[in-house]
Design a protein around this motif. Structure first.
Motif, PDB file in Angstrom:
ATOM      1  N   ARG A  34       0.829  -1.172   0.011  1.00  0.00           N
ATOM      2  CA  ARG A  34      -0.178  -0.172   0.068  1.00  0.00           C
ATOM      3  C   ARG A  34       0.802   1.282   0.084  1.00  0.00           C
ATOM      4  O   ARG A  34       0.151   2.173  -0.406  1.00  0.00           O
ATOM      5  CB  ARG A  34      -1.008   0.264   1.214  1.00  0.00           C
ATOM      6  CG  ARG A  34      -2.186  -1.038   1.116  1.00  0.00           C
ATOM      7  CD  ARG A  34      -3.249  -0.786   2.504  1.00  0.00           C
ATOM      8  NE  ARG A  34      -2.193  -1.511   3.337  1.00  0.00           N
ATOM      9  CZ  ARG A  34      -2.701  -1.445   4.723  1.00  0.00           C
ATOM     10  NH1 ARG A  34      -3.743  -1.298   5.029  1.00  0.00           N
ATOM     11  NH2 ARG A  34      -2.085  -2.033   5.488  1.00  0.00           N
ATOM     12  N   ARG A  35       2.113   1.306   0.595  1.00  0.00           N
ATOM     13  CA  ARG A  35       2.909   2.366   0.831  1.00  0.00           C
ATOM     14  C   ARG A  35       4.103   2.329  -0.304  1.00  0.00           C
ATOM     15  O   ARG A  35       4.935   1.380  -0.076  1.00  0.00           O
ATOM     16  CB  ARG A  35       3.362   2.634   2.231  1.00  0.00           C
ATOM     17  CG  ARG A  35       2.252   2.713   3.106  1.00  0.00           C
ATOM     18  CD  ARG A  35       2.720   2.831   4.629  1.00  0.00           C
ATOM     19  NE  ARG A  35       4.176   3.518   4.613  1.00  0.00           N
ATOM     20  CZ  ARG A  35       5.133   3.034   5.462  1.00  0.00           C
ATOM     21  NH1 ARG A  35       5.035   1.660   5.629  1.00  0.00           N
ATOM     22  NH2 ARG A  35       6.417   3.523   5.311  1.00  0.00           N
ATOM     23  N   ALA A  36       4.215   3.472  -0.971  1.00  0.00           N
ATOM     24  CA  ALA A  36       5.070   3.732  -1.923  1.00  0.00           C
ATOM     25  C   ALA A  36       6.682   3.748  -1.387  1.00  0.00           C
ATOM     26  O   ALA A  36       7.707   3.302  -1.723  1.00  0.00           O
ATOM     27  CB  ALA A  36       4.990   4.974  -2.988  1.00  0.00           C
ATOM     28  N   GLU A  37       6.567   4.263  -0.084  1.00  0.00           N
ATOM     29  CA  GLU A  37       7.869   4.432   0.630  1.00  0.00           C
ATOM     30  C   GLU A  37       8.374   3.069   1.074  1.00  0.00           C
ATOM     31  O   GLU A  37       9.669   2.787   0.909  1.00  0.00           O
ATOM     32  CB  GLU A  37       7.554   5.396   1.741  1.00  0.00           C
ATOM     33  CG  GLU A  37       7.298   6.754   1.693  1.00  0.00           C
ATOM     34  CD  GLU A  37       5.644   6.771   1.410  1.00  0.00           C
ATOM     35  OE1 GLU A  37       5.057   6.035   1.667  1.00  0.00           O
ATOM     36  OE2 GLU A  37       5.301   7.860   0.940  1.00  0.00           O
ATOM     37  N   ALA A  38       7.656   2.497   1.723  1.00  0.00           N
ATOM     38  CA  ALA A  38       7.897   0.724   1.911  1.00  0.00           C
ATOM     39  C   ALA A  38       8.590   0.114   0.590  1.00  0.00           C
ATOM     40  O   ALA A  38       9.544  -0.730   0.806  1.00  0.00           O
ATOM     41  CB  ALA A  38       6.828  -0.047   2.361  1.00  0.00           C
ATOM     42  N   LEU A  39       7.953   0.196  -0.485  1.00  0.00           N
ATOM     43  CA  LEU A  39       8.226  -0.359  -1.787  1.00  0.00           C
ATOM     44  C   LEU A  39       9.803   0.072  -2.194  1.00  0.00           C
ATOM     45  O   LEU A  39      10.501  -0.600  -2.623  1.00  0.00           O
ATOM     46  CB  LEU A  39       7.241  -0.231  -2.806  1.00  0.00           C
ATOM     47  CG  LEU A  39       6.014  -0.766  -2.820  1.00  0.00           C
ATOM     48  CD1 LEU A  39       4.921  -0.559  -3.627  1.00  0.00           C
ATOM     49  CD2 LEU A  39       6.073  -2.558  -3.034  1.00  0.00           C
ATOM     50  N   ASP A  40       9.834   1.500  -1.975  1.00  0.00           N
ATOM     51  CA  ASP A  40      11.317   1.772  -2.362  1.00  0.00           C
ATOM     52  C   ASP A  40      12.320   1.480  -1.447  1.00  0.00           C
ATOM     53  O   ASP A  40      13.261   1.055  -1.966  1.00  0.00           O
ATOM     54  CB  ASP A  40      10.946   3.501  -2.227  1.00  0.00           C
ATOM     55  CG  ASP A  40      10.228   4.235  -3.312  1.00  0.00           C
ATOM     56  OD1 ASP A  40      10.092   3.419  -4.378  1.00  0.00           O
ATOM     57  OD2 ASP A  40      10.049   5.303  -2.999  1.00  0.00           O
ATOM     58  N   GLN A  41      11.833   1.142  -0.247  1.00  0.00           N
ATOM     59  CA  GLN A  41      12.827   0.716   0.860  1.00  0.00           C
ATOM     60  C   GLN A  41      13.200  -0.682   0.586  1.00  0.00           C
ATOM     61  O   GLN A  41      14.408  -1.242   0.429  1.00  0.00           O
ATOM     62  CB  GLN A  41      12.425   0.962   2.054  1.00  0.00           C
ATOM     63  CG  GLN A  41      12.458   2.436   2.627  1.00  0.00           C
ATOM     64  CD  GLN A  41      12.021   2.518   4.141  1.00  0.00           C
ATOM     65  OE1 GLN A  41      11.523   1.507   4.507  1.00  0.00           O
ATOM     66  NE2 GLN A  41      12.065   3.707   4.560  1.00  0.00           N
ATOM     67  N   LEU A  42      12.348  -1.446   0.142  1.00  0.00           N
ATOM     68  CA  LEU A  42      12.593  -2.792  -0.170  1.00  0.00           C
ATOM     69  C   LEU A  42      13.385  -3.114  -1.462  1.00  0.00           C
ATOM     70  O   LEU A  42      14.039  -3.969  -1.618  1.00  0.00           O
ATOM     71  CB  LEU A  42      11.132  -3.700  -0.355  1.00  0.00           C
ATOM     72  CG  LEU A  42      10.328  -3.937   1.043  1.00  0.00           C
ATOM     73  CD1 LEU A  42       8.792  -4.177   0.590  1.00  0.00           C
ATOM     74  CD2 LEU A  42      10.874  -4.883   1.724  1.00  0.00           C
ATOM     75  N   THR A  43      12.883  -2.471  -2.398  1.00  0.00           N
ATOM     76  CA  THR A  43      13.793  -2.163  -3.737  1.00  0.00           C
ATOM     77  C   THR A  43      15.163  -2.002  -3.697  1.00  0.00           C
ATOM     78  O   THR A  43      15.980  -2.612  -4.301  1.00  0.00           O
ATOM     79  CB  THR A  43      13.039  -1.634  -5.089  1.00  0.00           C
ATOM     80  OG1 THR A  43      12.569  -0.349  -4.562  1.00  0.00           O
ATOM     81  CG2 THR A  43      11.685  -2.400  -5.310  1.00  0.00           C
ATOM     82  N   GLU A  44      15.326  -0.822  -2.861  1.00  0.00           N
ATOM     83  CA  GLU A  44      16.503  -0.414  -2.599  1.00  0.00           C
ATOM     84  C   GLU A  44      17.525  -1.281  -1.765  1.00  0.00           C
ATOM     85  O   GLU A  44      18.816  -1.742  -1.994  1.00  0.00           O
ATOM     86  CB  GLU A  44      16.462   0.888  -1.944  1.00  0.00           C
ATOM     87  CG  GLU A  44      16.153   2.133  -2.721  1.00  0.00           C
ATOM     88  CD  GLU A  44      16.026   3.387  -1.967  1.00  0.00           C
ATOM     89  OE1 GLU A  44      16.434   3.485  -0.890  1.00  0.00           O
ATOM     90  OE2 GLU A  44      15.406   4.134  -2.518  1.00  0.00           O
ATOM     91  N   ASN A  45      16.937  -2.187  -0.993  1.00  0.00           N
ATOM     92  CA  ASN A  45      17.452  -2.994  -0.098  1.00  0.00           C
ATOM     93  C   ASN A  45      18.155  -4.337  -1.176  1.00  0.00           C
ATOM     94  O   ASN A  45      19.111  -4.783  -0.922  1.00  0.00           O
ATOM     95  CB  ASN A  45      16.447  -3.638   1.150  1.00  0.00           C
ATOM     96  CG  ASN A  45      17.024  -4.722   1.947  1.00  0.00           C
ATOM     97  OD1 ASN A  45      17.757  -5.524   1.699  1.00  0.00           O
ATOM     98  ND2 ASN A  45      17.007  -4.330   3.011  1.00  0.00           N
ATOM     99  N   LEU A  46      16.986  -4.687  -1.758  1.00  0.00           N
ATOM    100  CA  LEU A  46      17.217  -5.801  -2.966  1.00  0.00           C
ATOM    101  C   LEU A  46      18.531  -5.265  -3.680  1.00  0.00           C
ATOM    102  O   LEU A  46      19.670  -6.233  -4.202  1.00  0.00           O
ATOM    103  CB  LEU A  46      16.214  -6.445  -3.808  1.00  0.00           C
ATOM    104  CG  LEU A  46      15.133  -7.122  -2.673  1.00  0.00           C
ATOM    105  CD1 LEU A  46      13.795  -7.278  -3.116  1.00  0.00           C
ATOM    106  CD2 LEU A  46      15.750  -8.515  -2.149  1.00  0.00           C
ATOM    107  N   ALA A  47      18.355  -4.216  -4.102  1.00  0.00           N
ATOM    108  CA  ALA A  47      19.459  -3.628  -5.221  1.00  0.00           C
ATOM    109  C   ALA A  47      20.646  -3.529  -4.546  1.00  0.00           C
ATOM    110  O   ALA A  47      21.758  -4.028  -5.197  1.00  0.00           O
ATOM    111  CB  ALA A  47      18.947  -2.201  -5.589  1.00  0.00           C
ATOM    112  N   GLY A  48      20.741  -3.271  -3.060  1.00  0.00           N
ATOM    113  CA  GLY A  48      21.991  -3.316  -2.604  1.00  0.00           C
ATOM    114  C   GLY A  48      22.851  -4.484  -2.643  1.00  0.00           C
ATOM    115  O   GLY A  48      23.905  -4.777  -2.103  1.00  0.00           O
ATOM    116  N   GLU A  49      22.092  -5.686  -2.873  1.00  0.00           N
ATOM    117  CA  GLU A  49      22.340  -7.208  -2.924  1.00  0.00           C
ATOM    118  C   GLU A  49      22.637  -7.673  -4.173  1.00  0.00           C
ATOM    119  O   GLU A  49      22.742  -8.624  -4.457  1.00  0.00           O
ATOM    120  CB  GLU A  49      21.310  -8.040  -2.128  1.00  0.00           C
ATOM    121  CG  GLU A  49      21.115  -7.541  -0.479  1.00  0.00           C
ATOM    122  CD  GLU A  49      19.994  -8.674  -0.130  1.00  0.00           C
ATOM    123  OE1 GLU A  49      19.958  -9.612  -0.558  1.00  0.00           O
ATOM    124  OE2 GLU A  49      19.504  -8.075   1.015  1.00  0.00           O
TER     125      GLU A  49
END
Length: 75
Positions: A34-49
């Motif tokens: 539901r929240r774009a901010e959470a999605l941004d954090q999740l995708t950034e977390n994965l991108a960092g890996e």
């Protein structure tokens, strides 16, 4: 079309672990929350890996909203 995994109600616990696993196995990963901010954090977390996932804002409590997000994800 390649293999895809959609995580509905994505968050930082089991959802992130599932997303990570499927991304490592070569799946295209779509995260929905539901929240774009959470999605941004999740995708950034994965991108960092070194993993790729796409985020789509959707509310699973609203079937049409979820259907629209799935259509965007598969386009």
């Amino acid at each position: 079309m390649g293999r895809a995994c959609f995580v509905i109600g994505a968050g930082f616990g089991v959802s992130l672990a599932v997303s990570r696993r499927f991304a490592r196995e070569g799946f295209a990963v779509g995260l929905m929350a539901r929240r774009a901010e959470a999605l941004d954090q999740l995708t950034e977390n994965l991108a960092g890996e070194g993993l790729t996932a796409s985020g789509f804002v959707a509310d699973a409590a609203e079937p049409q909203n979820l259907k629209n997000a799935m259509a965007r994800a598969t386009a």
